[in-house]
Every structure is written in C-alpha cells, then in structure tokens.
Design a protein around this motif. Structure first.
Motif, PDB file in Angstrom:
ATOM      1  N   ARG A  59      16.036  49.228 -19.967  1.00  0.00           N
ATOM      2  CA  ARG A  59      16.900  49.962 -18.987  1.00  0.00           C
ATOM      3  C   ARG A  59      16.712  49.545 -17.744  1.00  0.00           C
ATOM      4  NH1 ARG A  59      18.711  54.836 -19.264  1.00  0.00           N
ATOM      5  NH2 ARG A  59      18.615  56.582 -17.666  1.00  0.00           N
ATOM      6  N   HIS A  60      15.669  49.859 -17.045  1.00  0.00           N
ATOM      7  CA  HIS A  60      15.703  48.858 -15.343  1.00  0.00           C
ATOM      8  C   HIS A  60      16.101  47.308 -15.167  1.00  0.00           C
ATOM      9  CE1 HIS A  60      13.845  52.760 -15.796  1.00  0.00           C
ATOM     10  NE2 HIS A  60      13.962  52.709 -14.472  1.00  0.00           N
ATOM     11  N   LEU A  61      15.660  47.003 -17.016  1.00  0.00           N
ATOM     12  CA  LEU A  61      15.427  44.528 -16.199  1.00  0.00           C
ATOM     13  C   LEU A  61      16.229  44.282 -17.074  1.00  0.00           C
ATOM     14  CD1 LEU A  61      12.022  44.101 -15.875  1.00  0.00           C
ATOM     15  CD2 LEU A  61      13.857  44.300 -14.115  1.00  0.00           C
ATOM     16  N   VAL A 104       8.468  46.010 -13.414  1.00  0.00           N
ATOM     17  CA  VAL A 104       9.604  46.334 -13.245  1.00  0.00           C
ATOM     18  C   VAL A 104       9.950  46.434 -11.265  1.00  0.00           C
ATOM     19  CG1 VAL A 104      11.364  48.163 -13.081  1.00  0.00           C
ATOM     20  CG2 VAL A 104      10.636  48.152 -14.262  1.00  0.00           C
ATOM     21  N   ILE A 108      11.966  43.318  -9.665  1.00  0.00           N
ATOM     22  CA  ILE A 108      12.929  43.212  -8.867  1.00  0.00           C
ATOM     23  C   ILE A 108      13.159  42.073  -7.714  1.00  0.00           C
ATOM     24  CG2 ILE A 108      14.541  44.717  -7.456  1.00  0.00           C
ATOM     25  CD1 ILE A 108      13.821  46.401  -9.842  1.00  0.00           C
ATOM     26  N   VAL A 112      14.641  39.753  -6.367  1.00  0.00           N
ATOM     27  CA  VAL A 112      15.295  38.659  -4.726  1.00  0.00           C
ATOM     28  C   VAL A 112      15.049  38.274  -3.794  1.00  0.00           C
ATOM     29  CG1 VAL A 112      15.136  41.208  -2.278  1.00  0.00           C
ATOM     30  CG2 VAL A 112      15.303  42.179  -4.039  1.00  0.00           C
ATOM     31  N   GLN A 130      25.773  39.351 -16.385  1.00  0.00           N
ATOM     32  CA  GLN A 130      25.693  41.089 -16.640  1.00  0.00           C
ATOM     33  C   GLN A 130      26.247  41.447 -17.363  1.00  0.00           C
ATOM     34  OE1 GLN A 130      25.458  42.384 -12.103  1.00  0.00           O
ATOM     35  NE2 GLN A 130      23.614  41.532 -11.931  1.00  0.00           N
TER      36      GLN A 130
ATOM     37  N   MET B  19      20.915  60.090 -14.707  1.00  0.00           N
ATOM     38  CA  MET B  19      21.720  59.813 -13.582  1.00  0.00           C
ATOM     39  C   MET B  19      20.770  59.388 -12.018  1.00  0.00           C
ATOM     40  SD  MET B  19      24.081  63.050 -14.285  1.00  0.00           S
ATOM     41  CE  MET B  19      25.384  63.127 -13.035  1.00  0.00           C
ATOM     42  N   ARG B  21      18.340  61.727 -10.967  1.00  0.00           N
ATOM     43  CA  ARG B  21      18.430  62.253  -9.960  1.00  0.00           C
ATOM     44  C   ARG B  21      17.397  63.398 -10.134  1.00  0.00           C
ATOM     45  NH1 ARG B  21      24.705  64.308 -10.648  1.00  0.00           N
ATOM     46  NH2 ARG B  21      24.264  66.032  -8.409  1.00  0.00           N
ATOM     47  N   GLU B  24      10.350  62.477  -8.179  1.00  0.00           N
ATOM     48  CA  GLU B  24       9.262  61.190  -8.691  1.00  0.00           C
ATOM     49  C   GLU B  24       8.075  62.768  -9.612  1.00  0.00           C
ATOM     50  OE1 GLU B  24       8.543  58.718  -9.532  1.00  0.00           O
ATOM     51  OE2 GLU B  24       6.619  59.186 -10.208  1.00  0.00           O
ATOM     52  N   ALA B  27      10.490  63.432 -12.679  1.00  0.00           N
ATOM     53  CA  ALA B  27      10.269  62.102 -13.991  1.00  0.00           C
ATOM     54  C   ALA B  27       8.723  61.587 -14.169  1.00  0.00           C
ATOM     55  CB  ALA B  27      10.490  61.013 -13.208  1.00  0.00           C
ATOM     56  N   SER B 122      15.066  52.622  -6.038  1.00  0.00           N
ATOM     57  CA  SER B 122      13.881  51.504  -5.447  1.00  0.00           C
ATOM     58  C   SER B 122      13.480  51.146  -7.027  1.00  0.00           C
ATOM     59  CB  SER B 122      12.704  51.688  -4.534  1.00  0.00           C
ATOM     60  OG  SER B 122      11.632  52.590  -5.430  1.00  0.00           O
ATOM     61  N   MET B 123      14.038  52.253  -7.910  1.00  0.00           N
ATOM     62  CA  MET B 123      13.314  50.956  -8.933  1.00  0.00           C
ATOM     63  C   MET B 123      14.709  50.284  -9.889  1.00  0.00           C
ATOM     64  SD  MET B 123      10.365  51.734  -9.759  1.00  0.00           S
ATOM     65  CE  MET B 123      10.464  50.969 -11.996  1.00  0.00           C
ATOM     66  N   ARG B 124      15.487  50.776  -8.937  1.00  0.00           N
ATOM     67  CA  ARG B 124      16.733  49.630 -10.150  1.00  0.00           C
ATOM     68  C   ARG B 124      17.129  48.694  -9.989  1.00  0.00           C
ATOM     69  NH1 ARG B 124      20.162  54.334 -12.559  1.00  0.00           N
ATOM     70  NH2 ARG B 124      18.687  55.438 -13.175  1.00  0.00           N
ATOM     71  N   GLY B 125      17.624  48.385 -11.309  1.00  0.00           N
ATOM     72  CA  GLY B 125      17.567  46.538 -10.940  1.00  0.00           C
ATOM     73  C   GLY B 125      18.552  46.227 -10.607  1.00  0.00           C
ATOM     74  N   ALA B 126      18.495  44.957 -11.012  1.00  0.00           N
ATOM     75  CA  ALA B 126      19.725  43.876 -10.589  1.00  0.00           C
ATOM     76  C   ALA B 126      20.606  43.750 -11.665  1.00  0.00           C
ATOM     77  CB  ALA B 126      19.209  42.669 -10.537  1.00  0.00           C
ATOM     78  N   ASP B 127      20.579  44.347 -12.987  1.00  0.00           N
ATOM     79  CA  ASP B 127      21.492  44.516 -14.096  1.00  0.00           C
ATOM     80  C   ASP B 127      22.971  45.798 -14.032  1.00  0.00           C
ATOM     81  OD1 ASP B 127      19.242  46.399 -14.333  1.00  0.00           O
ATOM     82  OD2 ASP B 127      20.797  46.681 -16.374  1.00  0.00           O
ATOM     83  N   SER B 130      22.001  49.042 -14.798  1.00  0.00           N
ATOM     84  CA  SER B 130      21.012  50.083 -13.904  1.00  0.00           C
ATOM     85  C   SER B 130      22.136  49.737 -12.152  1.00  0.00           C
ATOM     86  CB  SER B 130      19.776  49.630 -13.473  1.00  0.00           C
ATOM     87  OG  SER B 130      19.205  48.627 -13.198  1.00  0.00           O
ATOM     88  N   GLU B 148       8.949  55.651  -1.662  1.00  0.00           N
ATOM     89  CA  GLU B 148       7.567  54.803  -2.247  1.00  0.00           C
ATOM     90  C   GLU B 148       8.199  53.448  -0.989  1.00  0.00           C
ATOM     91  OE1 GLU B 148       9.293  52.573  -5.628  1.00  0.00           O
ATOM     92  OE2 GLU B 148       9.356  54.625  -6.980  1.00  0.00           O
ATOM     93  N   TRP B 193      25.031  44.054  -2.299  1.00  0.00           N
ATOM     94  CA  TRP B 193      24.091  44.555  -2.732  1.00  0.00           C
ATOM     95  C   TRP B 193      23.805  45.822  -0.827  1.00  0.00           C
ATOM     96  CZ3 TRP B 193      21.709  43.056  -6.683  1.00  0.00           C
ATOM     97  CH2 TRP B 193      22.352  42.339  -7.413  1.00  0.00           C
ATOM     98  N   LEU B 204      12.976  42.970   5.423  1.00  0.00           N
ATOM     99  CA  LEU B 204      13.880  44.425   3.711  1.00  0.00           C
ATOM    100  C   LEU B 204      12.530  44.866   3.416  1.00  0.00           C
ATOM    101  CD1 LEU B 204      16.132  43.947   2.248  1.00  0.00           C
ATOM    102  CD2 LEU B 204      15.323  42.371   1.454  1.00  0.00           C
ATOM    103  N   GLU B 207      16.252  46.893  -1.998  1.00  0.00           N
ATOM    104  CA  GLU B 207      17.904  46.089  -1.676  1.00  0.00           C
ATOM    105  C   GLU B 207      18.111  46.633  -3.053  1.00  0.00           C
ATOM    106  OE1 GLU B 207      18.816  41.798  -3.056  1.00  0.00           O
ATOM    107  OE2 GLU B 207      19.604  41.506  -1.217  1.00  0.00           O
TER     108      GLU B 207
END
Lengths: 223, 213
Positions: A59-61, A104, A108, A112, A130, B19, B21, B24, B27, B122-127, B130, B148, B193, B204, B207
């Motif tokens: 889900r995240h990666l 995760v 990430i 980056v 992707q 979503m 939303r 933490e 979640a 911040s947990m959302r990655g590059a795919d 997400s 975080e 990005w 940084l 991202e």
C-alpha cells in the motif's frame, strides 16, 4: 491469554463484527516461543503477520521487490524479539507496526536520496514503473464509468457534496456547515451513493469478474 | 492505545483512513488491526476502490460542461425551495430566467477556480498508489501533517516538476502540527514533488509525491 483487553468496550473506530479475525491469540506464549527460536512459534508469527505486512508495504511502497521487503521486515521483528527489545508481549501488534513503518520511512528516504543524486548527475527524471497493470486499469475504468453514471443520476446538490468530499477533500464538518447538512444526512448521502454504485455495477457486470466486488460493495454500504 | 482484535474497523473510519485523514492516535490501532485482520484488509481495498472511482468520476464531471437539462433541473429544484410568499415573485422572474436558461452557456466565461485541497502525508511514498492527487490547472491548498518532524520548524515549501525544476516556492511557518499553504500557481497535469525545507540551514525535511490530472 486472548488478545482482547479485558473490561474494555468497543471503541468508536471499531465496530462489533467478530468474523475473520484471529481473536484468540496468546501473544505472551507466541513471543516466548519466538524468543526461544521455536519453529512452531516462528511459523505462527509468519502466518499471523505476513499478509498484513505485505499489504501494508504494498500500500505504501508499491508491488516492487515486495517479497524481499516482507522478508526483511519479518527478520527485523524476529531478531528484535530474540534480542529482548519487545518488553510487553501484549504490544506485539504495535511493535510490528512500528517496525514496518520505520521500514517504509527508510525506503522513502532512500528513494528521495537516490533521486536527488540522480538529478545532480544528469537531470533526467527518475525511472520507475508507476503504471497500473492492464487489469487494474480496466477495473478502475469500469468502476469510474459506473460512478459517473451514479453521479449523473443524483441531484446537482448531492453531486456537489460528493465532489467536495472525495475530490476536493473538504472535511465533513466544513461541508455540513456550508451546505446546511446534519451529520446523519451526510452519512446517508454517502451510503446511498455506495449502494447505488453497487446496484448499477451489479446490473452492468453481473456476469463479469467484477461482480463479486460490486456485490460486496452493495452489501457493505448498508450500514 | 492498543488494538482490539474482537472488533472490525468502522466503515466511516476505514474511509477516512483510505483518504489519509485519520489523526495518528486513531490511525495507530486501525493499522495494528489491519496487520492481522484479512477481513478489514479486503474491506479497505473495496473502500479504496470506491474512493478512487468517486474521485475520478467527480473530476470528470467537473470538467464536463453542464447540459441545459441539468441546469434547468437545478434551477427548478432551487425554485421549489423558495418560500410560498415570494413564490409569485419567483414566477414573475421565471420568464427572465428562462431566457438565461436557453442562452448558450459558453458566453459567460468560467468562474475563478477554487483551490483544490491536497493532503500530503510523510508516510506516502513514491508509488502511483500513494501519490497525492489533485486536479491540474487550479490553485492548490496543500495540507501537511508536521507531527513527525518533532521540533524542526519548516521554513519553506517548494514544488518541483518531474525533471527537478522548481515551479513554485514560498516561505512558510507553522504554529501547529499542521501546515496549510495555498499555492496560487495553476500547474499543468504531470508528476511533481513537494519539498519541505527546514527554517534553519534549509535542510530538506520531507518530500511528497504529487500527481496533477
């Protein structure tokens, strides 16, 4: 000892629906077995968490290198337990979540960093696949068509409410305040849209492989 | 807060989680439960699919010009809500409105686009699954959870395109755990990005992937 916390009622975010969960798990005994390196314990740990870890990481990666990542996460959890880093066995689920979340974040950060390095080198955009696979694309397209049909069949006001919530990501509180809605009316509207989504889909794709998903969508939207 | 295996996740909560939303503290038990509950994993996939379909359909309908029938229906439903004492006045203006209804709609020109809200995690990655998504060509209201980042204060926010070229930048400051910034630039469709830099030394901090469609 069951994982249930004695004397605690269902919390707001959880509803009573006890099928499909491993409700009788003795975390203390399981952690003790893993600590000793017992193969039965390791197998049980893997059986309980492998799908969930896989699901979370995917889900995240995304699906790339998923098997390796699940394996890495499982190894980290086992080693941490064997090194005594899990003090309270009842917190095993939270412990696994923390391990996987850190993993995760690390992936990430790594992505980056490597993207920045690549940009420094040759200014080419990052290369990663992707795209959804063809089957996913087809299913998503079919669901979108159904939802367009549903949204066209409702009033402009109801459509605006759904647009605000799902597309513009406005909060329920803001939408209710600005559109003069109660929380119940808002939930009812979403519930009706989901039910209609299921019904239209069921009629349209009764014989297709989408049917199981859509039938479930229609039934689960009733509450 | 400890997860409860005896109870599945509530539908509304699952949708808010889908979503991105959920705060933490809510979640955490939801994710712990999802780690071991296949039923809720399946339900979440269904919720994800519905949310994605609703989002895509809403986006598509927003881009389509409304038909004469839909506008007429909207007008009629508005008329029905008018209190009786001024019903006569409404009828008197009906002729004027009818002329407007029958006018070509293209003449009016589009209203200024409202900013689209984008919640970045911040947990959302590059795919592609997400990456945060938003409509192209409208201002963006960016919302970022800073919980975080501990005590590292953000100093600036930048949007770069897929080639790393900066397309928007602004100084930011946050007094709460949530940063909310409106980027007035109307960016074309594509991958971007969003970079959050620290106030001190411009390091940084985070991202986030962003896809405009």
């Amino acid at each position: 000892m069951p994982a249930k916390v004695a004397g605690r009622g269902p919390r707001k975010e959880l509803e009573a629906l006890p099928a499909g969960c491993p409700v009788k798990v003795s975390w203390s005994s399981l952690v003790e077995q893993v600590r000793k390196g017992d193969s039965g314990g390791l197998e049980e740990l893997y059986r309980l968490f492998s799908r969930g870890i896989r699901y979370y990481l995917c889900r995240h990666l995304g699906p790339q290198e998923l098997d390796d990542r699940v394996h890495d996460a499982f190894l980290i959890v086992v080693q941490a337990i064997q090194h005594g880093e899990l003090r309270d066995p009842e917190r095993l689920m939270g412990f696994v979540r923390t391990v996987v979340r850190r993993q995760v974040v690390a992936y990430i950060d790594q992505a980056v960093q490597s993207r920045r390095d690549r940009l420094d080198l040759d200014l080419t955009p990052p290369i990663s696949d992707q795209r959804e696979n063809p089957e996913e694309r087809l299913l998503a397209g079919e669901r979108e068509e159904i939802m367009v049909k549903v949204m066209k069949s409702i009033s402009p006001r109801d459509r605006e409410i759904l647009t605000r919530f799902y597309l513009l990501e406005q909060s329920q509180e803001r939408i209710c305040a600005e559109m003069n809605l109660t929380e119940t009316q808002f939930r009812l509207l979403k519930s009706r849209a989901k039910a209609r989504f299921g019904e239209v889909g069921k009629r349209r794709f009764l014989k297709s492989r989408l049917a199981p998903f859509l039938v479930r969508a229609a039934t689960t939207s009733d509450h | 807060m400890q997860s409860d295996l005896n109870h599945h996740v509530d539908e509304e909560v699952l949708e808010r989680y889908s979503m991105g939303r959920l705060p933490e503290e809510v979640a955490a038990p939801v994710e712990e439960h999802l780690l071991v509950c296949e039923t809720c994993q399946d339900r979440l996939e269904e919720v994800d699919a519905f949310v994605a379909a609703a989002r895509a359909a809403a986006r598509r309908l927003q881009q389509e010009p409304a038909g004469v029938w839909e506008r007429t229906r909207e007008w009629l439903s508005g008329l029905a809500r008018i209190p009786k004492p001024i019903g006569a006045l409404a009828l008197a203006t009906a002729a004027v409105l009818a002329v407007l209804v029958l006018q070509p709609w293209q003449g009016g020109g589009p209203a200024p686009a409202a900013p689209a809200t984008v919640v970045l995690h911040s947990m959302r990655g590059a795919d592609s699954v997400s990456a945060a998504r938003a409509p192209a060509g409208v201002p963006l209201r960016l919302e970022i959870d800073l919980s975080e980042l501990a005590e590292r204060a953000p100093g600036s926010l930048e949007i770069v395109d897929s080639a790393g070229k900066s397309v928007w930048r602004a100084s930011v400051s946050a007094s709460t755990q949530r940063l909310e910034v409106t980027a007035e630039a109307s960016l074309p469709a594509g991958r971007y990005w969003v970079r959050l830099y620290a106030a001190a030394e411009g390091e940084l901090l985070r991202e986030f992937a962003l896809r405009l469609e």
